[in-house]
Design a protein around this motif. Structure first.
Motif, PDB file in Angstrom:
ATOM      1  N   UNK B   8      18.667  14.703  16.616  1.00 34.49           N
ATOM      2  CA  UNK B   8      17.825  15.274  15.566  1.00 34.49           C
ATOM      3  C   UNK B   8      18.119  16.763  15.435  1.00 34.49           C
ATOM      4  N   UNK B   9      17.805  17.284  14.261  1.00 33.74           N
ATOM      5  CA  UNK B   9      18.088  18.687  13.962  1.00 33.74           C
ATOM      6  C   UNK B   9      16.913  19.560  14.375  1.00 33.74           C
ATOM      7  N   UNK B  10      17.203  20.665  15.041  1.00 35.12           N
ATOM      8  CA  UNK B  10      16.167  21.645  15.400  1.00 35.12           C
ATOM      9  C   UNK B  10      16.526  22.982  14.758  1.00 35.12           C
ATOM     10  N   UNK B  11      15.556  23.580  14.129  1.00 37.37           N
ATOM     11  CA  UNK B  11      15.754  24.854  13.445  1.00 37.37           C
ATOM     12  C   UNK B  11      15.009  25.946  14.196  1.00 37.37           C
ATOM     13  N   UNK B  12      15.688  27.033  14.516  1.00 36.85           N
ATOM     14  CA  UNK B  12      15.050  28.179  15.166  1.00 36.85           C
ATOM     15  C   UNK B  12      15.161  29.390  14.259  1.00 36.85           C
ATOM     16  N   UNK B 107      15.928  21.887   5.789  1.00 38.36           N
ATOM     17  CA  UNK B 107      17.127  21.663   6.600  1.00 38.36           C
ATOM     18  C   UNK B 107      17.305  20.177   6.911  1.00 38.36           C
TER      19      UNK B 107
END
Lengths: 118, 118
Positions: B8-12, B107
């Motif tokens: 899964x995509x993680x956005x910081x 995103x």
């Protein structure tokens, strides 16, 4: 209470596995770009000040999660061959960079609205 | 070469100063949320396994960059008072969280398109 105009927004995108472990992100992406240039994982790691064992480990962790190879060995040369990016790695890097640019542009635009008065 | 559905995509999102130093991001945000709950910077740091000196330092670095106070001291109590979030800190946290959610949603949607075949 306007924030310092010096402050800028940075967006980081990572792929996490089911346990929340980082499997692909800025570090592996930069490493792959260095491999593309240096044609060697060891040289790529060295140019980033990264231990070869760590470089090998993060590439392997990404490969395991993605289900395909990112590096292929090349044969020959004085030092016994090097490394090249697989077609899948090139496609992954291209998608990651395009996604990063698109998300960063969007985030910057929304940042201006949310943080206008902060 | 479809990627594992586990990924899964993680956005910081982070705020960097002119030298590229991190001034505000997930760590300070989580710390402020703990302060809001615990009413103490020391207790908040402890609950996150963070040294008090580090907690103090990252809050101060954020304050310096933002140009306003994030914490205000409260007076009284057996332990000589605690800490509360300033109105500016509450506004900052709200904006940061809203921005994070909006950028993450965007995103994720774009990720599905870019990574459909990766």
């Amino acid at each position: 209470m306007n924030h310092s105009p010096d402050l800028r927004l940075a967006v980081t995108l990572r792929l996490l596995d089911g346990e929340g472990q980082r499997r692909f992100g800025p570090g592996v992406a930069a490493l792959l770009e260095e491999v593309r240039e240096k044609r060697s994982l060891r040289a790529a790691a060295g140019s980033m000040g990264m231990a070869y064992s760590k470089a090998w480990r993060i590439v392997r962790a990404a490969e395991d999660a993605l289900g395909y190879k990112l590096l292929s060995s090349t044969i020959g040369g004085r030092h016994g061959g090097g490394a090249a990016l697989t077609a899948e790695a090139e496609a992954l890097l291209g998608a990651y960079q395009a996604l990063r640019e698109e998300v960063s542009a969007y985030a910057l635009q929304r940042f201006g609205e949310y943080f206008r008065d902060l």
